[in-house]
Design a protein around this motif. Structure first.
Motif, PDB file in Angstrom:
ATOM      1  N   PRO A 143     -29.523  19.494  22.608  1.00 38.40           N
ATOM      2  CA  PRO A 143     -28.102  19.132  22.599  1.00 38.40           C
ATOM      3  C   PRO A 143     -27.355  19.916  21.512  1.00 38.40           C
ATOM      4  O   PRO A 143     -27.966  20.508  20.629  1.00 38.40           O
ATOM      5  N   TYR A 144     -26.052  19.872  21.582  1.00 36.40           N
ATOM      6  CA  TYR A 144     -25.221  20.610  20.640  1.00 36.40           C
ATOM      7  C   TYR A 144     -25.499  20.160  19.213  1.00 36.40           C
ATOM      8  O   TYR A 144     -25.615  18.976  18.913  1.00 36.40           O
ATOM      9  N   ASN A 145     -25.586  21.135  18.319  1.00 30.86           N
ATOM     10  CA  ASN A 145     -25.772  20.882  16.888  1.00 30.86           C
ATOM     11  C   ASN A 145     -24.722  21.708  16.164  1.00 30.86           C
ATOM     12  O   ASN A 145     -24.783  22.940  16.179  1.00 30.86           O
ATOM     13  N   PRO A 146     -23.747  21.075  15.522  1.00 36.10           N
ATOM     14  CA  PRO A 146     -22.652  21.825  14.887  1.00 36.10           C
ATOM     15  C   PRO A 146     -23.113  22.708  13.728  1.00 36.10           C
ATOM     16  O   PRO A 146     -22.369  23.577  13.288  1.00 36.10           O
ATOM     17  N   LEU A 147     -24.316  22.515  13.252  1.00 41.66           N
ATOM     18  CA  LEU A 147     -24.813  23.305  12.124  1.00 41.66           C
ATOM     19  C   LEU A 147     -25.445  24.623  12.571  1.00 41.66           C
ATOM     20  O   LEU A 147     -25.793  25.461  11.744  1.00 41.66           O
ATOM     21  N   ARG A 148     -25.611  24.810  13.869  1.00 40.52           N
ATOM     22  CA  ARG A 148     -26.260  26.024  14.370  1.00 40.52           C
ATOM     23  C   ARG A 148     -25.229  26.975  14.968  1.00 40.52           C
ATOM     24  O   ARG A 148     -24.184  26.558  15.463  1.00 40.52           O
ATOM     25  N   PHE A 149     -25.557  28.255  14.937  1.00 40.11           N
ATOM     26  CA  PHE A 149     -24.716  29.299  15.517  1.00 40.11           C
ATOM     27  C   PHE A 149     -25.028  29.417  17.009  1.00 40.11           C
ATOM     28  O   PHE A 149     -26.189  29.502  17.404  1.00 40.11           O
ATOM     29  N   TYR A 150     -23.960  29.403  17.818  1.00 43.01           N
ATOM     30  CA  TYR A 150     -24.090  29.545  19.273  1.00 43.01           C
ATOM     31  C   TYR A 150     -23.317  30.779  19.706  1.00 43.01           C
ATOM     32  O   TYR A 150     -22.315  31.145  19.085  1.00 43.01           O
ATOM     33  N   ILE A 151     -23.769  31.366  20.785  1.00 41.74           N
ATOM     34  CA  ILE A 151     -23.030  32.479  21.398  1.00 41.74           C
ATOM     35  C   ILE A 151     -23.082  32.265  22.907  1.00 41.74           C
ATOM     36  O   ILE A 151     -24.093  31.824  23.449  1.00 41.74           O
ATOM     37  N   SER A 152     -21.961  32.583  23.561  1.00 42.54           N
ATOM     38  CA  SER A 152     -21.864  32.376  25.010  1.00 42.54           C
ATOM     39  C   SER A 152     -22.124  33.695  25.736  1.00 42.54           C
ATOM     40  O   SER A 152     -21.603  34.740  25.363  1.00 42.54           O
ATOM     41  N   CYS A 153     -22.908  33.601  26.786  1.00 43.49           N
ATOM     42  CA  CYS A 153     -23.174  34.776  27.623  1.00 43.49           C
ATOM     43  C   CYS A 153     -21.901  35.085  28.425  1.00 43.49           C
ATOM     44  O   CYS A 153     -21.312  34.188  29.037  1.00 43.49           O
ATOM     45  N   ASP A 154     -21.482  36.356  28.379  1.00 48.46           N
ATOM     46  CA  ASP A 154     -20.268  36.749  29.098  1.00 48.46           C
ATOM     47  C   ASP A 154     -20.498  36.906  30.594  1.00 48.46           C
ATOM     48  O   ASP A 154     -19.553  37.101  31.348  1.00 48.46           O
ATOM     49  N   VAL A 155     -21.749  36.767  31.037  1.00 49.67           N
ATOM     50  CA  VAL A 155     -22.045  36.870  32.462  1.00 49.67           C
ATOM     51  C   VAL A 155     -22.138  35.472  33.081  1.00 49.67           C
ATOM     52  O   VAL A 155     -21.411  35.148  34.018  1.00 49.67           O
ATOM     53  N   CYS A 156     -23.033  34.631  32.556  1.00 51.47           N
ATOM     54  CA  CYS A 156     -23.263  33.300  33.164  1.00 51.47           C
ATOM     55  C   CYS A 156     -22.525  32.180  32.440  1.00 51.47           C
ATOM     56  O   CYS A 156     -22.415  31.073  32.963  1.00 51.47           O
ATOM     57  N   HIS A 172     -28.453  29.441  21.338  1.00 46.19           N
ATOM     58  CA  HIS A 172     -28.551  29.521  19.875  1.00 46.19           C
ATOM     59  C   HIS A 172     -28.781  30.971  19.482  1.00 46.19           C
ATOM     60  O   HIS A 172     -29.614  31.645  20.090  1.00 46.19           O
ATOM     61  N   GLY A 173     -28.064  31.414  18.467  1.00 41.74           N
ATOM     62  CA  GLY A 173     -28.269  32.767  17.980  1.00 41.74           C
ATOM     63  C   GLY A 173     -29.717  33.000  17.585  1.00 41.74           C
ATOM     64  O   GLY A 173     -30.299  34.048  17.876  1.00 41.74           O
ATOM     65  N   LEU A 207     -30.074  36.647  17.140  1.00 40.48           N
ATOM     66  CA  LEU A 207     -28.781  37.036  16.570  1.00 40.48           C
ATOM     67  C   LEU A 207     -28.395  36.094  15.442  1.00 40.48           C
ATOM     68  O   LEU A 207     -28.686  34.903  15.492  1.00 40.48           O
ATOM     69  N   ARG A 208     -27.705  36.652  14.480  1.00 38.62           N
ATOM     70  CA  ARG A 208     -27.159  35.860  13.377  1.00 38.62           C
ATOM     71  C   ARG A 208     -25.645  35.786  13.557  1.00 38.62           C
ATOM     72  O   ARG A 208     -25.034  36.647  14.209  1.00 38.62           O
ATOM     73  N   SER A 209     -25.035  34.835  12.949  1.00 42.10           N
ATOM     74  CA  SER A 209     -23.587  34.679  13.078  1.00 42.10           C
ATOM     75  C   SER A 209     -22.843  35.902  12.547  1.00 42.10           C
ATOM     76  O   SER A 209     -21.775  36.249  13.045  1.00 42.10           O
ATOM     77  N   ARG A 210     -23.405  36.572  11.558  1.00 43.85           N
ATOM     78  CA  ARG A 210     -22.740  37.750  10.994  1.00 43.85           C
ATOM     79  C   ARG A 210     -22.692  38.912  12.004  1.00 43.85           C
ATOM     80  O   ARG A 210     -21.914  39.842  11.847  1.00 43.85           O
ATOM     81  N   HIS A 211     -23.516  38.871  13.059  1.00 41.29           N
ATOM     82  CA  HIS A 211     -23.498  39.908  14.085  1.00 41.29           C
ATOM     83  C   HIS A 211     -22.436  39.648  15.156  1.00 41.29           C
ATOM     84  O   HIS A 211     -22.109  40.545  15.932  1.00 41.29           O
ATOM     85  N   ALA A 212     -21.907  38.440  15.229  1.00 42.12           N
ATOM     86  CA  ALA A 212     -21.024  38.040  16.329  1.00 42.12           C
ATOM     87  C   ALA A 212     -19.783  38.920  16.430  1.00 42.12           C
ATOM     88  O   ALA A 212     -19.370  39.296  17.533  1.00 42.12           O
ATOM     89  N   ASN A 213     -19.177  39.276  15.315  1.00 42.36           N
ATOM     90  CA  ASN A 213     -17.949  40.083  15.360  1.00 42.36           C
ATOM     91  C   ASN A 213     -18.207  41.510  15.838  1.00 42.36           C
ATOM     92  O   ASN A 213     -17.289  42.189  16.285  1.00 42.36           O
TER      93      ASN A 213
END
Length: 167
Positions: free
Chosen positions: A94-107, A112-113, A118-124
């Motif tokens: 389930p969702y955990n606000p303390l973790r980094f998430y990234i959404s797939c642009d296809v599906c 979780h990163g 992946l780390r949150s610093r890579h997201a940008n």
């Protein structure tokens, strides 16, 4: 006449002895009854103490069982609440606000990163993110805004160490 007096005295003595025996027997019966009553009273007292101990132990066990049932109910309610929450990522958590998430642009699946490396610093630095499942099924790949963003953490650490020694 003396014989008669002696006979009367003997009869009186026998009667007195019989009366004394009867009194002694009555006294023994009274003592036995008093002992029996005392024994019954002591037994009743012990029974009352035992009943109190048993009642206290039963209450203690009931309290412990009640606490266990309450904990189980709370755990089951929490579990049911968790089951109501949507599950994300490949790990199905389930969702955990303390973790980094990234959404797939296809599906559109959120992952979780950490599960995809992946780390949150890579997201940008990501232009378009494609999850591993979509990479396999669509042959699309994650695209980066600039090539330097694809450096691995090891390469970044080596670059940092190199720049520190140069200074």
């Amino acid at each position: 006449e003396q014989k008669r007096e002696r006979r009367e005295a003997k009869a009186n003595a026998r009667a007195a002895a019989a009366a004394a025996r009867d009194e002694a027997a009555a006294a023994r019966r009274e003592v036995a009854a008093a002992k029996k009553d005392a024994k019954a009273a002591r037994a009743a007292e012990l029974r009352a103490k035992l009943d109190a101990r048993v009642a206290a132990e039963v209450q203690r066990v009931l309290d412990r069982l009640t606490m266990q049932v309450e904990r189980t109910v709370e755990r089951d309610l929490a579990k049911a609440e968790l089951e109501k929450q949507p599950l994300y990522c490949f790990c199905r958590k389930p969702y955990n606000p303390l973790r980094f998430y990234i959404s797939c642009d296809v599906c559109g699946e959120w992952v979780h990163g950490m599960c995809v490396g992946l780390r949150s610093r890579h997201a940008n630095a990501i232009e378009k993110y494609v999850c591993p499942a979509c990479e396999d099924s669509t042959q699309q790949r994650t695209t980066w805004k600039r090539p330097a963003a694809r450096l691995s953490l090891k390469a970044l650490a080596i670059a940092r160490v190199g720049s520190e020694t140069a200074q």
